[in-house]
Design a protein around this motif. Structure first.
Motif, PDB file in Angstrom:
ATOM      1  N   PHE A   6       3.090  13.530 -18.197  1.00 50.48           N
ATOM      2  CA  PHE A   6       2.718  12.984 -19.498  1.00 50.48           C
ATOM      3  C   PHE A   6       2.246  11.528 -19.367  1.00 50.48           C
ATOM      4  O   PHE A   6       1.264  11.117 -19.993  1.00 50.48           O
ATOM      5  CB  PHE A   6       3.902  13.045 -20.466  1.00 50.48           C
ATOM      6  CG  PHE A   6       4.395  14.444 -20.745  1.00 50.48           C
ATOM      7  CD1 PHE A   6       3.552  15.551 -20.582  1.00 50.48           C
ATOM      8  CD2 PHE A   6       5.696  14.668 -21.167  1.00 50.48           C
ATOM      9  CE1 PHE A   6       4.002  16.835 -20.846  1.00 50.48           C
ATOM     10  CE2 PHE A   6       6.149  15.953 -21.432  1.00 50.48           C
ATOM     11  CZ  PHE A   6       5.303  17.034 -21.268  1.00 50.48           C
ATOM     12  N   ARG A   7       2.963  10.745 -18.558  1.00 55.60           N
ATOM     13  CA  ARG A   7       2.564   9.344 -18.352  1.00 55.60           C
ATOM     14  C   ARG A   7       1.179   9.260 -17.715  1.00 55.60           C
ATOM     15  O   ARG A   7       0.363   8.407 -18.082  1.00 55.60           O
ATOM     16  CB  ARG A   7       3.584   8.636 -17.450  1.00 55.60           C
ATOM     17  CG  ARG A   7       4.925   8.380 -18.100  1.00 55.60           C
ATOM     18  CD  ARG A   7       5.747   7.403 -17.272  1.00 55.60           C
ATOM     19  NE  ARG A   7       7.065   7.200 -17.854  1.00 55.60           N
ATOM     20  CZ  ARG A   7       8.160   7.841 -17.481  1.00 55.60           C
ATOM     21  NH1 ARG A   7       8.101   8.734 -16.493  1.00 55.60           N
ATOM     22  NH2 ARG A   7       9.324   7.596 -18.069  1.00 55.60           N
ATOM     23  N   LYS A  68      -2.104  14.058 -28.299  1.00 52.99           N
ATOM     24  CA  LYS A  68      -1.296  13.734 -29.475  1.00 52.99           C
ATOM     25  C   LYS A  68       0.176  14.051 -29.225  1.00 52.99           C
ATOM     26  O   LYS A  68       1.073  13.259 -29.551  1.00 52.99           O
ATOM     27  CB  LYS A  68      -1.794  14.513 -30.689  1.00 52.99           C
ATOM     28  CG  LYS A  68      -3.140  14.057 -31.225  1.00 52.99           C
ATOM     29  CD  LYS A  68      -3.552  14.915 -32.419  1.00 52.99           C
ATOM     30  CE  LYS A  68      -4.939  14.528 -32.924  1.00 52.99           C
ATOM     31  NZ  LYS A  68      -5.369  15.396 -34.060  1.00 52.99           N
ATOM     32  N   SER A  69       0.427  15.224 -28.624  1.00 55.15           N
ATOM     33  CA  SER A  69       1.814  15.606 -28.331  1.00 55.15           C
ATOM     34  C   SER A  69       2.422  14.692 -27.279  1.00 55.15           C
ATOM     35  O   SER A  69       3.596  14.297 -27.381  1.00 55.15           O
ATOM     36  CB  SER A  69       1.855  17.056 -27.847  1.00 55.15           C
ATOM     37  OG  SER A  69       1.486  17.945 -28.878  1.00 55.15           O
ATOM     38  N   VAL A  70       1.631  14.352 -26.277  1.00 58.52           N
ATOM     39  CA  VAL A  70       2.106  13.461 -25.215  1.00 58.52           C
ATOM     40  C   VAL A  70       2.493  12.105 -25.800  1.00 58.52           C
ATOM     41  O   VAL A  70       3.554  11.550 -25.469  1.00 58.52           O
ATOM     42  CB  VAL A  70       1.020  13.287 -24.124  1.00 58.52           C
ATOM     43  CG1 VAL A  70       1.356  12.102 -23.215  1.00 58.52           C
ATOM     44  CG2 VAL A  70       0.903  14.563 -23.298  1.00 58.52           C
ATOM     45  N   MET A  74       6.233  10.526 -25.588  1.00 55.61           N
ATOM     46  CA  MET A  74       6.489   9.260 -24.914  1.00 55.61           C
ATOM     47  C   MET A  74       7.061   8.224 -25.875  1.00 55.61           C
ATOM     48  O   MET A  74       7.909   7.410 -25.491  1.00 55.61           O
ATOM     49  CB  MET A  74       5.194   8.736 -24.274  1.00 55.61           C
ATOM     50  CG  MET A  74       4.624   9.652 -23.181  1.00 55.61           C
ATOM     51  SD  MET A  74       5.843  10.128 -21.924  1.00 55.61           S
ATOM     52  CE  MET A  74       6.286   8.530 -21.245  1.00 55.61           C
ATOM     53  N   GLN A  75       6.618   8.278 -27.120  1.00 55.49           N
ATOM     54  CA  GLN A  75       7.152   7.350 -28.110  1.00 55.49           C
ATOM     55  C   GLN A  75       8.630   7.634 -28.375  1.00 55.49           C
ATOM     56  O   GLN A  75       9.442   6.717 -28.523  1.00 55.49           O
ATOM     57  CB  GLN A  75       6.350   7.449 -29.413  1.00 55.49           C
ATOM     58  CG  GLN A  75       6.698   6.370 -30.421  1.00 55.49           C
ATOM     59  CD  GLN A  75       5.674   6.271 -31.537  1.00 55.49           C
ATOM     60  OE1 GLN A  75       4.475   6.181 -31.303  1.00 55.49           O
ATOM     61  NE2 GLN A  75       6.143   6.305 -32.768  1.00 55.49           N
ATOM     62  N   GLU A  76       8.980   8.913 -28.431  1.00 52.30           N
ATOM     63  CA  GLU A  76      10.381   9.276 -28.622  1.00 52.30           C
ATOM     64  C   GLU A  76      11.235   8.844 -27.434  1.00 52.30           C
ATOM     65  O   GLU A  76      12.357   8.345 -27.599  1.00 52.30           O
ATOM     66  CB  GLU A  76      10.504  10.792 -28.832  1.00 52.30           C
ATOM     67  CG  GLU A  76       9.958  11.287 -30.164  1.00 52.30           C
ATOM     68  CD  GLU A  76      10.729  10.723 -31.348  1.00 52.30           C
ATOM     69  OE1 GLU A  76      11.949  10.545 -31.229  1.00 52.30           O
ATOM     70  OE2 GLU A  76      10.089  10.436 -32.374  1.00 52.30           O
ATOM     71  N   ILE A  77      10.701   9.018 -26.231  1.00 56.03           N
ATOM     72  CA  ILE A  77      11.415   8.601 -25.022  1.00 56.03           C
ATOM     73  C   ILE A  77      11.647   7.099 -25.039  1.00 56.03           C
ATOM     74  O   ILE A  77      12.753   6.601 -24.748  1.00 56.03           O
ATOM     75  CB  ILE A  77      10.629   9.002 -23.752  1.00 56.03           C
ATOM     76  CG1 ILE A  77      10.558  10.525 -23.606  1.00 56.03           C
ATOM     77  CG2 ILE A  77      11.265   8.374 -22.505  1.00 56.03           C
ATOM     78  CD1 ILE A  77      11.897  11.200 -23.416  1.00 56.03           C
TER      79      ILE A  77
END
Length: 313
Positions: A6-7, A68-70, A74-77
């Motif tokens: 994802f990163r 968008k999902s990524v 990542m924002q949640e992480i």
């Protein structure tokens, strides 16, 4: 699939699809980034990127949805990490503010001073730019918060909150004929050369709009990004200055006089912006409260959740 993939996808997009630069930004190898992205595509069963040979050129249609999902993941992480840090040390950490020169020079000093006295262990950083740039800094996680004029109100991916109102003033030397006017008009101002802000700064659009409505085309001889430069050239006799009222201080500017012109250019609202869905540490709420006394944490959280979205000063 894993967080590394994802990163890599997110950074590839941020680096304009240059995998070499993405690898450098993430301190890894370009082949490793390429391999991880291909493995993710194989697992999902779709191409995330369009390619020309071995080079990626852009996002495919499903790739845009994947991104968008990524971003959300990542924002949640990142939010989870911030929660852990805050509970471990609620009164220390780092805090980056992106703002314009005018706000940094004239609006923030007292707020920053009060904040650092309350949170001496928080490392504070100020980044400067025009309103679009400071909005991008928050959107790209380079800053926690942005402060600028209402031009950031509709910035995509950000929640903006009104802080305070301000007005423009006309600045002139002490012997200037405009000081004799009982109620200054746009026509009077337009007879002199003007020195004012660049189009990206401090309500310049309102200034232009006001003149345009009266079919006036003032002679703008100099545009600058901050009030200090404008005042310097007004003192040199280059023209009449139009600046944010907060940028004029009679004691600091003894060689100039200010004329209030809210009746000509209206009022402006400075706004604070945070990333949509971001987790804010406790001291960020405190900073906003210091900046906008009408705000409190409960109201800020309601606004960020989409409630009372019509709140204005």
């Amino acid at each position: 699939m894993n967080l590394h993939q994802f990163r890599f996808v997110r950074e590839a997009v941020r680096q304009n699809f240059n995998l070499t630069e993405a690898a450098k930004a993430l301190y890894t190898s370009q082949p490793g980034v390429s391999k991880a992205i291909i493995e993710l595509e194989e697992e999902l069963g779709v191409d995330i990127f369009t390619r020309h040979g071995k080079r990626i050129r852009g996002l495919t249609e499903p790739g845009r949805e994947v991104l968008k999902s990524v971003e959300m993941i990542m924002q949640e992480i990142e939010g989870l990490k911030r929660i852990g840090k805050e509970y471990a040390a609620h009164d220390s950490g780092s805090f980056t503010i992106a703002t314009t020169h005018t706000q940094a020079r004239y609006s923030l000093p007292k707020v920053v001073q009060a904040f650092t006295q309350k949170y001496p262990k928080v490392r504070l950083s100020l980044l400067q730019g025009n309103p679009k740039q400071v909005a991008d800094m928050v959107r790209n996680d380079q800053a926690d918060l942005a402060l600028a004029t209402e031009t950031i109100a509709n910035a995509e991916g950000l929640i903006t909150l009104p802080c305070y109102q301000w007005e423009h003033v006309v600045v002139v030397p002490p012997d200037h004929p405009l000081l004799q006017s009982k109620s200054l008009t746009l026509e009077e101002i337009a007879t002199f050369p003007l020195v004012t802000y660049d189009h990206a700064f401090a309500g310049r659009s309102k200034i232009d709009h006001a003149f345009s409505l009266r079919n006036l085309k003032p002679d703008v001889v100099l545009e600058a990004i901050d009030a200090d430069v404008i005042k310097t050239y007004v003192e040199l006799g280059m023209g009449v200055g139009i600046i944010a009222g907060m940028a004029f201080d009679p004691e600091r500017d003894p060689n100039l006089r200010a004329i209030k012109v809210a009746h000509l250019f209206g009022t402006n609202v400075s706004r604070v912006a945070v990333k949509q869905g971001a987790y804010l540490r406790g001291y960020v709420y405190t900073f906003i409260e210091l900046l906008a006394p009408t705000m409190n944490r409960k109201l800020i959280e309601q606004l960020m959740a989409g409630e009372k979205d019509m709140y204005e000063l």
